[in-house]
Design a protein around this motif. Structure first.
Motif, mmCIF file in Angstrom:
data_model
loop_
_atom_site.group_PDB
_atom_site.id
_atom_site.type_symbol
_atom_site.label_atom_id
_atom_site.label_comp_id
_atom_site.label_asym_id
_atom_site.label_seq_id
_atom_site.Cartn_x
_atom_site.Cartn_y
_atom_site.Cartn_z
ATOM 1 N N GLY A 118 54.412 18.542 40.466
ATOM 2 C CA GLY A 118 53.781 17.863 41.529
ATOM 3 C C GLY A 118 53.699 16.335 40.986
ATOM 4 O O GLY A 118 54.425 15.365 41.837
ATOM 5 N N ALA A 119 53.284 16.140 40.021
ATOM 6 C CA ALA A 119 53.143 14.702 39.484
ATOM 7 C C ALA A 119 52.888 14.650 37.904
ATOM 8 O O ALA A 119 52.583 15.500 37.171
ATOM 9 C CB ALA A 119 52.038 14.086 40.130
ATOM 10 N N ALA A 120 53.329 13.587 37.236
ATOM 11 C CA ALA A 120 53.079 13.371 35.916
ATOM 12 C C ALA A 120 52.769 11.734 35.548
ATOM 13 O O ALA A 120 53.139 10.824 36.426
ATOM 14 C CB ALA A 120 54.475 13.678 35.119
ATOM 15 N N ILE A 121 52.020 11.676 34.422
ATOM 16 C CA ILE A 121 51.837 10.321 34.061
ATOM 17 C C ILE A 121 51.977 10.182 32.541
ATOM 18 O O ILE A 121 51.484 11.433 31.834
ATOM 19 C CB ILE A 121 50.323 9.992 34.384
ATOM 20 C CG1 ILE A 121 50.040 8.596 34.190
ATOM 21 C CG2 ILE A 121 49.397 11.291 33.761
ATOM 22 C CD1 ILE A 121 48.440 8.056 34.888
ATOM 23 N N SER A 122 52.649 9.161 32.138
ATOM 24 C CA SER A 122 53.082 8.964 30.786
ATOM 25 C C SER A 122 51.928 8.588 29.571
ATOM 26 O O SER A 122 50.678 8.056 30.289
ATOM 27 C CB SER A 122 53.985 8.111 30.699
ATOM 28 O OG SER A 122 53.716 6.806 31.069
ATOM 29 N N TRP A 123 51.986 8.849 28.432
ATOM 30 C CA TRP A 123 51.165 8.711 27.465
ATOM 31 C C TRP A 123 51.021 7.217 27.460
ATOM 32 O O TRP A 123 49.954 6.885 27.104
ATOM 33 C CB TRP A 123 51.333 9.456 26.332
ATOM 34 C CG TRP A 123 52.568 9.059 25.638
ATOM 35 C CD1 TRP A 123 53.852 9.257 25.927
ATOM 36 C CD2 TRP A 123 52.626 8.026 24.514
ATOM 37 N NE1 TRP A 123 54.652 8.658 25.174
ATOM 38 C CE2 TRP A 123 53.894 7.773 24.247
ATOM 39 C CE3 TRP A 123 51.520 7.359 23.979
ATOM 40 C CZ2 TRP A 123 54.328 6.918 22.978
ATOM 41 C CZ3 TRP A 123 52.101 6.504 22.577
ATOM 42 C CH2 TRP A 123 53.205 6.204 22.340
ATOM 43 N N GLY A 124 51.831 6.329 27.225
ATOM 44 C CA GLY A 124 51.488 5.020 26.679
ATOM 45 C C GLY A 124 51.417 4.152 27.800
ATOM 46 O O GLY A 124 50.240 3.474 27.996
ATOM 47 N N ASP A 125 52.344 3.991 28.725
ATOM 48 C CA ASP A 125 52.141 2.626 29.890
ATOM 49 C C ASP A 125 51.687 3.326 31.288
ATOM 50 O O ASP A 125 51.705 2.625 32.004
ATOM 51 C CB ASP A 125 53.403 1.955 29.963
ATOM 52 C CG ASP A 125 54.534 2.899 30.439
ATOM 53 O OD1 ASP A 125 55.745 2.495 30.365
ATOM 54 O OD2 ASP A 125 54.269 4.125 30.512
ATOM 55 N N SER A 126 51.346 4.708 31.279
ATOM 56 C CA SER A 126 50.808 5.304 32.312
ATOM 57 C C SER A 126 51.618 5.164 33.647
ATOM 58 O O SER A 126 51.488 5.125 34.622
ATOM 59 C CB SER A 126 49.269 4.754 32.857
ATOM 60 O OG SER A 126 48.512 5.230 31.897
ATOM 61 N N ASN A 127 52.866 5.065 33.253
ATOM 62 C CA ASN A 127 54.123 5.313 34.329
ATOM 63 C C ASN A 127 53.734 6.758 34.871
ATOM 64 O O ASN A 127 53.357 7.594 34.266
ATOM 65 C CB ASN A 127 55.395 5.335 33.788
ATOM 66 C CG ASN A 127 56.127 3.603 33.576
ATOM 67 O OD1 ASN A 127 55.275 2.917 34.140
ATOM 68 N ND2 ASN A 127 56.887 3.643 32.739
ATOM 69 N N THR A 128 54.206 6.850 36.542
ATOM 70 C CA THR A 128 53.959 8.089 36.928
ATOM 71 C C THR A 128 55.297 8.507 37.760
ATOM 72 O O THR A 128 56.340 7.612 37.877
ATOM 73 C CB THR A 128 53.131 7.694 38.137
ATOM 74 O OG1 THR A 128 53.180 6.669 39.029
ATOM 75 C CG2 THR A 128 51.716 7.406 37.626
ATOM 76 N N ASP A 129 55.147 9.766 38.092
ATOM 77 C CA ASP A 129 56.414 10.276 38.626
ATOM 78 C C ASP A 129 56.030 11.317 39.461
ATOM 79 O O ASP A 129 55.037 12.200 39.148
ATOM 80 C CB ASP A 129 57.226 10.966 37.514
ATOM 81 C CG ASP A 129 58.865 11.361 38.042
ATOM 82 O OD1 ASP A 129 59.204 12.407 37.688
ATOM 83 O OD2 ASP A 129 59.064 10.868 39.092
ATOM 84 N N TYR A 130 56.709 11.393 40.702
ATOM 85 C CA TYR A 130 55.914 12.246 41.714
ATOM 86 C C TYR A 130 57.155 13.282 42.263
ATOM 87 O O TYR A 130 58.471 12.703 42.354
ATOM 88 C CB TYR A 130 55.439 11.846 42.729
ATOM 89 C CG TYR A 130 54.166 10.989 42.420
ATOM 90 C CD1 TYR A 130 54.363 9.442 42.078
ATOM 91 C CD2 TYR A 130 52.926 11.622 42.568
ATOM 92 C CE1 TYR A 130 53.195 8.941 41.779
ATOM 93 C CE2 TYR A 130 51.727 10.661 42.218
ATOM 94 C CZ TYR A 130 51.924 9.311 41.761
ATOM 95 O OH TYR A 130 50.777 8.610 41.239
ATOM 96 N N ALA A 131 56.969 14.497 42.666
ATOM 97 C CA ALA A 131 57.840 15.490 43.410
ATOM 98 C C ALA A 131 57.993 14.594 44.842
ATOM 99 O O ALA A 131 56.925 14.151 45.299
ATOM 100 C CB ALA A 131 57.329 16.681 43.537
ATOM 101 N N ASP A 132 59.240 14.871 45.436
ATOM 102 C CA ASP A 132 59.407 14.302 46.747
ATOM 103 C C ASP A 132 58.359 14.624 47.672
ATOM 104 O O ASP A 132 57.996 14.182 48.621
ATOM 105 C CB ASP A 132 60.755 14.447 47.080
ATOM 106 C CG ASP A 132 61.839 13.644 46.645
ATOM 107 O OD1 ASP A 132 62.976 14.035 46.685
ATOM 108 O OD2 ASP A 132 61.368 12.644 45.900
ATOM 109 N N SER A 133 58.085 15.974 47.497
ATOM 110 C CA SER A 133 57.068 16.810 48.554
ATOM 111 C C SER A 133 55.761 16.347 48.668
ATOM 112 O O SER A 133 54.955 16.430 49.563
ATOM 113 C CB SER A 133 57.018 18.085 48.277
ATOM 114 O OG SER A 133 56.350 18.203 46.892
#
Length: 123
Positions: free
Chosen positions: A48-63
């Motif tokens: 669904g989604a992720a957030i990185s440990w260092g700079d809190s970059n995010t990533d999301y599924a297209d859905s």
């Protein structure tokens, strides 16, 4: 060792919002990338989604892109998933997961998982 406990699930109507929380144990939370996955009945677990440990970059599924927002509070060892404009197809058990130093959308790479929280969206 990291223990994760999700909360915030429930039964809502289409178009409603929910915010899921995932409380993590341990003093190294800030070094873990966090992910939210979901699994609907009869389907495989999906990212669904992720957030990185260092700079809190995010990533999301297209859905879920544009509707869900992942965030974290390292002071309270908590990661959140704010879900807006919920649809019936969002119905699933939602899991948070932790992986140290690596951000990924692959469930098999995560080391720690919570027990899940049910989200049901009625039409």
């Amino acid at each position: 060792q990291v223990q994760l406990v999700e909360s915030g699930g429930g039964l809502v109507q289409a178009g409603d919002s929910l915010r899921l929380s995932c409380a993590a144990s341990g003093r190294t939370f800030s070094s873990y990338s966090m992910g939210w996955f979901r699994q609907a009945p009869g389907k495989e677990r999906e990212f669904g989604a992720a957030i990185s440990w260092g700079d809190s970059n995010t990533d999301y599924a297209d859905s879920v892109k544009g509707r869900f927002t992942i965030s974290r509070d390292n002071a309270t060892n908590t990661v959140y998933l704010k879900m807006n404009s919920l649809k019936p197809e969002d119905t699933a058990v939602y899991y948070c997961a932790a992986k140290r130093f690596i951000t990924t959308d692959l469930s098999r790479r995560y080391d720690y998982w919570g027990q899940g929280t049910q989200v049901t969206v009625s039409s």
